[in-house]
Write an enzyme that holds these catalytic residues in place. Structure first.
Site, short mmCIF file in Angstrom:
data_model
loop_
_atom_site.label_atom_id
_atom_site.label_comp_id
_atom_site.label_asym_id
_atom_site.label_seq_id
_atom_site.Cartn_x
_atom_site.Cartn_y
_atom_site.Cartn_z
N ASP A 1 0.85 -1.19 0.00
CA ASP A 1 0.00 0.00 0.00
C ASP A 1 0.89 1.25 0.00
O ASP A 1 1.87 1.30 -0.75
CB ASP A 1 -0.95 -0.07 1.20
CG ASP A 1 -2.04 1.00 1.20
OD1 ASP A 1 -3.08 0.79 0.58
OD2 ASP A 1 -1.83 2.04 1.85
N TYR B 1 -2.06 11.29 2.62
CA TYR B 1 -2.50 11.29 1.22
C TYR B 1 -2.46 12.69 0.63
O TYR B 1 -1.98 12.89 -0.50
CB TYR B 1 -3.92 10.72 1.12
CG TYR B 1 -4.00 9.23 1.31
CD1 TYR B 1 -4.10 8.38 0.22
CD2 TYR B 1 -3.99 8.67 2.58
CE1 TYR B 1 -4.19 7.01 0.38
CE2 TYR B 1 -4.08 7.30 2.76
CZ TYR B 1 -4.18 6.48 1.66
OH TYR B 1 -4.25 5.13 1.83
N HIS C 1 -5.99 -7.11 -0.45
CA HIS C 1 -5.09 -5.97 -0.33
C HIS C 1 -4.09 -6.11 0.82
O HIS C 1 -2.96 -5.65 0.73
CB HIS C 1 -5.94 -4.72 -0.13
CG HIS C 1 -5.17 -3.45 -0.10
ND1 HIS C 1 -4.63 -2.88 -1.23
CD2 HIS C 1 -4.85 -2.61 0.93
CE1 HIS C 1 -4.02 -1.75 -0.92
NE2 HIS C 1 -4.13 -1.57 0.38
#
Length: 396
Positions: free
Chosen positions: A175, A307, A374
């Site tokens: 990730d 982010y 994931h």
């Protein structure tokens, strides 16, 4: 350095319980199919169990089976977990998690990586395992307001070489942690044995005016086969709101989530449910262990802001050589994230090699699995461990 066990105070746990019991529930009418997001029928029992049933102290004891340290790397507080390697020549390995991960998502692979002989492996494959909480995540809080993936890579390099004294080390991540690891392989390749990642994005992934938009502002092409069109829609539904909100409105979201543990749990539960191959990947105790780490570290706001900072402070190259990421790289792919039109592991490998991402990497070991979601080291710990060992076997 002296180990510092993890301990969340009784006051923090009591405040958490009080807030959980005081949750004001929306009606959530017409959401039995989850079309509008997390279902109240799933969330409310989990919140009630978190308040009266979940045993954080038991989770804390499991976490404290490992040594934990807190250090300042420059002006950045860093928590990390350590498992010494058992073998003739363990090499240091730093593992970088993602979002909404915590350091504990690596817990299923730490022991096999550190002591392979105890798990039927070759002791020559041993690693000295270092598992930090990313700055702004878990117990690496508070952090600088401008922290992002490529700045974390600089912190990690200082941690490994200056604080821990390793002139050369290995790195792995998934990730956002794969971007951190990729930046290490770009900027510090000469001081890495190699790296292994659970995805293979360009380091410029968040750059540009539409770094929040999975499509880059491009409409879905007309005339696609229905299967491919449907897969594009499925993947965009899975990731679009997460990416857009985190890049554009992290603090707006953070105010609500930092005040309401039920709201925080809803936001991250949606990702754990949709991004894993199956809801069975996590027990309720697993979910609440990770959620309590987020809550106790007051980390939800700062972890989300990473982010926005990836876009606000764009990645720029440290050199103009090719490949961009010079460190020898292993990659693990899983089927739950297969691109449209891909149906087999070999097709996944071929799809990557034909993409514009492949030339960014000095890839030496690419493996795709017919299953898995994931959270690869949590969902496929044996496969991830085997893939990583294979990457480094010739690089030691």
């Amino acid at each position: 350095m002296i180990p510092t066990p993890i301990h969340v105070s009784d006051d923090v746990l009591e405040d958490l319980r009080r807030r959980l019991l005081a949750t004001k529930w929306p009606r959530d009418a017409g959401n039995d199919d989850g079309f509008y997001g997390v279902r109240r029928t799933r969330l409310q029992p989990l919140v009630e169990y978190w308040a009266d049933g979940f045993d954080w102290r038991a989770a804390e004891r499991a976490i404290n089976a490992y040594d934990h340290y807190r250090v300042d790397v420059g002006d950045v507080p860093v928590h990390f977990m350590h498992k010494p390697g058992v073998g003739p020549n363990p090499i240091p390995l730093i593992l970088s998690h993602g979002w909404p991960w915590t350091f504990w998502h690596w817990s299923k692979v730490i022991d096999p990586l550190a002591d392979p002989a105890s798990y039927g492996g070759d002791p020559a494959d041993a690693f000295d395992v270092i598992v930090p909480s990313l700055p702004g995540f878990g117990f690496s809080t508070p952090t600088r307001p401008d922290m992002n993936f490529w700045k974390i890579a600089d912190v990690w390099h200082s941690l490994m070489t200056e604080v821990l004294g390793h002139p050369k080390y290995a790195a792995a991540g998934c990730d956002v942690g794969a971007l951190v690891t990729g930046q290490l392989g770009h900027k510090y390749a000469d001081e890495l044995y190699g790296m292994h990642i659970g995805s293979a994005l360009k380091l410029s992934f968040f750059n540009g005016d539409r770094g929040w938009d999975l499509s880059g502002g491009n409409p879905i092409p007309a005339g696609l086969p229905p299967e491919i069109h449907a897969r594009i829609i499925e993947l965009e539904h899975r990731f679009a709101s997460h990416l857009a909100t985190h890049v554009l409105d992290p603090s707006t979201l953070g105010f609500g989530l930092a005040d309401s543990p039920a709201g925080m749990l809803a936001w991250i539960l949606e990702r754990w449910q949709k991004w894993s191959e199956s809801e069975k990947a996590f027990t309720d105790d697993d979910l609440l262990t990770h959620a309590t780490i987020f809550w106790a570290g007051n980390a939800i706001d700062t972890s989300i802001r990473t982010y926005a900072n990836n876009n606000r402070y764009p990645w720029t190259p440290s050199h103009d050589r090719t490949p961009v990421i010079e460190a020898p790289t292993g990659i693990t792919f899983v089927s739950h994230e297969d691109p449209p039109g891909v149906h087999t592991p070999q097709e996944r490998v071929d799809n990557f090699l034909a993409s514009d991402r492949a030339p960014w990497y000095n890839h030496v070991n690419i493996t795709a699995h017919p299953n898995g979601g994931h959270f690869i080291p949590w969902e496929l710990p044996t496969e991830w461990t085997d893939d990583l060992r294979r990457t480094f076997r010739e690089l030691r």
